[in-house]
Write a protein that holds these residues in place. Sequence first.
Motif, PDB file in Angstrom:
ATOM      1  N   VAL A  69       0.956  -1.217   0.148  1.00 13.66           N
ATOM      2  CA  VAL A  69       0.090  -0.041   0.005  1.00 13.66           C
ATOM      3  C   VAL A  69       0.977   1.377   0.162  1.00 13.66           C
ATOM      4  O   VAL A  69       0.573   2.127  -0.654  1.00 13.66           O
ATOM      5  CB  VAL A  69      -1.109  -0.047   1.174  1.00 13.66           C
ATOM      6  N   SER A  70       1.873   1.259   0.859  1.00 15.10           N
ATOM      7  CA  SER A  70       2.810   2.540   0.730  1.00 15.10           C
ATOM      8  C   SER A  70       3.421   2.527  -0.647  1.00 15.10           C
ATOM      9  O   SER A  70       3.509   3.667  -1.121  1.00 15.10           O
ATOM     10  CB  SER A  70       3.993   2.016   1.662  1.00 15.10           C
ATOM     11  N   ALA A  71       3.863   1.646  -1.365  1.00 15.57           N
ATOM     12  CA  ALA A  71       4.404   1.645  -2.772  1.00 15.57           C
ATOM     13  C   ALA A  71       3.310   2.238  -3.773  1.00 15.57           C
ATOM     14  O   ALA A  71       3.720   3.161  -4.450  1.00 15.57           O
ATOM     15  CB  ALA A  71       4.999   0.400  -3.150  1.00 15.57           C
ATOM     16  N   LEU A  72       2.067   1.722  -3.443  1.00 20.76           N
ATOM     17  CA  LEU A  72       1.056   2.290  -4.441  1.00 20.76           C
ATOM     18  C   LEU A  72       0.703   3.777  -4.052  1.00 20.76           C
ATOM     19  O   LEU A  72       0.290   4.451  -4.946  1.00 20.76           O
ATOM     20  CB  LEU A  72      -0.079   1.480  -4.207  1.00 20.76           C
ATOM     21  N   VAL A  73       0.663   4.130  -2.912  1.00 15.78           N
ATOM     22  CA  VAL A  73       0.434   5.499  -2.511  1.00 15.78           C
ATOM     23  C   VAL A  73       1.624   6.368  -2.981  1.00 15.78           C
ATOM     24  O   VAL A  73       1.238   7.293  -3.481  1.00 15.78           O
ATOM     25  CB  VAL A  73       0.458   5.740  -0.921  1.00 15.78           C
ATOM     26  N   ILE A  74       2.865   5.953  -2.842  1.00 15.67           N
ATOM     27  CA  ILE A  74       3.890   6.732  -3.537  1.00 15.67           C
ATOM     28  C   ILE A  74       3.756   6.954  -4.926  1.00 15.67           C
ATOM     29  O   ILE A  74       4.152   7.976  -5.706  1.00 15.67           O
ATOM     30  CB  ILE A  74       5.361   5.875  -3.174  1.00 15.67           C
ATOM     31  N   TRP A  75       3.451   5.818  -5.771  1.00 13.61           N
ATOM     32  CA  TRP A  75       3.223   5.788  -7.280  1.00 13.61           C
ATOM     33  C   TRP A  75       2.005   6.785  -7.599  1.00 13.61           C
ATOM     34  O   TRP A  75       2.301   7.570  -8.532  1.00 13.61           O
ATOM     35  CB  TRP A  75       2.884   4.383  -7.675  1.00 13.61           C
ATOM     36  N   ALA A  76       0.933   6.674  -6.918  1.00 20.23           N
ATOM     37  CA  ALA A  76      -0.154   7.383  -7.238  1.00 20.23           C
ATOM     38  C   ALA A  76       0.220   8.844  -6.912  1.00 20.23           C
ATOM     39  O   ALA A  76      -0.505   9.985  -7.458  1.00 20.23           O
ATOM     40  CB  ALA A  76      -1.364   6.832  -6.491  1.00 20.23           C
ATOM     41  N   ALA A  77       0.856   9.371  -5.902  1.00 23.14           N
ATOM     42  CA  ALA A  77       1.085  10.631  -5.574  1.00 23.14           C
ATOM     43  C   ALA A  77       2.012  11.361  -6.508  1.00 23.14           C
ATOM     44  O   ALA A  77       1.829  12.795  -6.577  1.00 23.14           O
ATOM     45  CB  ALA A  77       2.153  10.639  -4.206  1.00 23.14           C
ATOM     46  N   GLN A  78       2.551  10.842  -7.412  1.00 25.89           N
ATOM     47  CA  GLN A  78       3.230  11.575  -8.411  1.00 25.89           C
ATOM     48  C   GLN A  78       2.173  12.307  -9.504  1.00 25.89           C
ATOM     49  O   GLN A  78       2.573  13.043 -10.055  1.00 25.89           O
ATOM     50  CB  GLN A  78       3.845  10.617  -9.304  1.00 25.89           C
ATOM     51  N   PHE A  79       1.177  11.636  -9.361  1.00 29.98           N
ATOM     52  CA  PHE A  79       0.028  12.208 -10.260  1.00 29.98           C
ATOM     53  C   PHE A  79      -0.536  13.463  -9.745  1.00 29.98           C
ATOM     54  O   PHE A  79      -1.437  14.328 -10.038  1.00 29.98           O
ATOM     55  CB  PHE A  79      -0.912  11.565 -10.608  1.00 29.98           C
ATOM     56  N   VAL A  80      -0.278  13.818  -8.383  1.00 33.29           N
ATOM     57  CA  VAL A  80      -1.141  15.086  -7.627  1.00 33.29           C
ATOM     58  C   VAL A  80       0.210  16.188  -7.385  1.00 33.29           C
ATOM     59  O   VAL A  80      -0.083  17.119  -7.241  1.00 33.29           O
ATOM     60  CB  VAL A  80      -1.276  14.485  -6.289  1.00 33.29           C
ATOM     61  N   VAL A  81       1.251  15.653  -7.127  1.00 33.39           N
ATOM     62  CA  VAL A  81       2.343  16.571  -6.826  1.00 33.39           C
ATOM     63  C   VAL A  81       3.193  16.705  -8.036  1.00 33.39           C
ATOM     64  O   VAL A  81       3.678  15.972  -8.749  1.00 33.39           O
ATOM     65  CB  VAL A  81       3.202  16.167  -5.597  1.00 33.39           C
ATOM     66  N   SER A  82       3.521  18.030  -8.270  1.00 35.93           N
ATOM     67  CA  SER A  82       4.365  18.420  -9.472  1.00 35.93           C
ATOM     68  C   SER A  82       5.883  18.241  -9.174  1.00 35.93           C
ATOM     69  O   SER A  82       6.300  18.236  -7.931  1.00 35.93           O
ATOM     70  CB  SER A  82       4.343  19.905  -9.909  1.00 35.93           C
ATOM     71  N   ASN A  83       6.597  17.752 -10.181  1.00 36.14           N
ATOM     72  CA  ASN A  83       8.113  17.532 -10.060  1.00 36.14           C
ATOM     73  C   ASN A  83       8.422  16.274  -9.165  1.00 36.14           C
ATOM     74  O   ASN A  83       9.464  16.079  -8.792  1.00 36.14           O
ATOM     75  CB  ASN A  83       9.020  18.828  -9.390  1.00 36.14           C
ATOM     76  N   VAL A  84       7.658  15.363  -9.277  1.00 33.62           N
ATOM     77  CA  VAL A  84       7.920  14.087  -8.616  1.00 33.62           C
ATOM     78  C   VAL A  84       7.183  13.067  -9.942  1.00 33.62           C
ATOM     79  O   VAL A  84       6.352  12.923 -10.470  1.00 33.62           O
ATOM     80  CB  VAL A  84       6.745  13.676  -7.571  1.00 33.62           C
ATOM     81  N   SER A  85       8.259  12.064 -10.118  1.00 38.49           N
ATOM     82  CA  SER A  85       8.137  10.976 -10.958  1.00 38.49           C
ATOM     83  C   SER A  85       8.800   9.630 -10.412  1.00 38.49           C
ATOM     84  O   SER A  85       9.791   9.735  -9.857  1.00 38.49           O
ATOM     85  CB  SER A  85       8.816  11.274 -12.393  1.00 38.49           C
ATOM     86  N   THR A  86       7.983   8.618 -10.648  1.00 44.33           N
ATOM     87  CA  THR A  86       8.181   7.320 -10.216  1.00 44.33           C
ATOM     88  C   THR A  86       7.914   6.473 -11.294  1.00 44.33           C
ATOM     89  O   THR A  86       6.780   6.570 -11.733  1.00 44.33           O
ATOM     90  CB  THR A  86       7.946   7.087  -8.818  1.00 44.33           C
ATOM     91  N   SER A  87       8.579   5.370 -11.212  1.00 44.47           N
ATOM     92  CA  SER A  87       7.962   4.126 -11.813  1.00 44.47           C
ATOM     93  C   SER A  87       7.419   3.219 -10.789  1.00 44.47           C
ATOM     94  O   SER A  87       7.722   3.286  -9.636  1.00 44.47           O
ATOM     95  CB  SER A  87       9.329   3.240 -12.796  1.00 44.47           C
ATOM     96  N   ILE A  88       6.812   2.024 -11.229  1.00 49.15           N
ATOM     97  CA  ILE A  88       6.408   1.175  -9.936  1.00 49.15           C
ATOM     98  C   ILE A  88       7.434   0.604  -9.405  1.00 49.15           C
ATOM     99  O   ILE A  88       7.456   0.474  -8.056  1.00 49.15           O
ATOM    100  CB  ILE A  88       5.414   0.007 -10.960  1.00 49.15           C
ATOM    101  N   ILE A  89       8.483   0.091  -9.895  1.00 44.39           N
ATOM    102  CA  ILE A  89       9.797  -0.402  -9.532  1.00 44.39           C
ATOM    103  C   ILE A  89      10.482   0.613  -8.412  1.00 44.39           C
ATOM    104  O   ILE A  89      10.731   0.323  -7.328  1.00 44.39           O
ATOM    105  CB  ILE A  89      10.790  -1.086 -10.504  1.00 44.39           C
TER     106      ILE A  89
END
Length: 122
Positions: A69-89
């Motif tokens: 769930v933590s990984a999913l929250v981090i991945w999904a947060a990139q769509f809300v916060v600018s200048n943040v990008s991440t892959s699933i891995i």
Amino acid sequence: MHLLGHLVRFIVSALVLMFVSWLVPGFKVGGFWSAFFLALVIAVAAWIIEGIFGKQITPFGRGIVGFLVSALVIWAAQFVVSNVSTSIIGAILAALVIGIIDLFIPVKTPFEQGISGKEKRR
């Protein structure tokens, strides 16, 4: 907890996220303010998830479900916060590193109620 305590927790969380961004490939945070707002989004998401499913499933909960769930929250947060990008891995590795750092520097969500305060009253 006072406003200053919440602010300090978010600043520490932002610094941890910036360190993780430097360390983990596939997880990038653009600067301090992006990390600060990312920490805020993660805390709010954890609070909402905890309210719906209980403490065992939150990013701050223990176990594999909390980790995922933590990984999913981090991945999904990139769509809300600018200048943040991440892959699933990258999100999975970031969640792992944040979990390891949390063992040494525990930063609880500001929305979490203090259990130790309730135990002292008894």
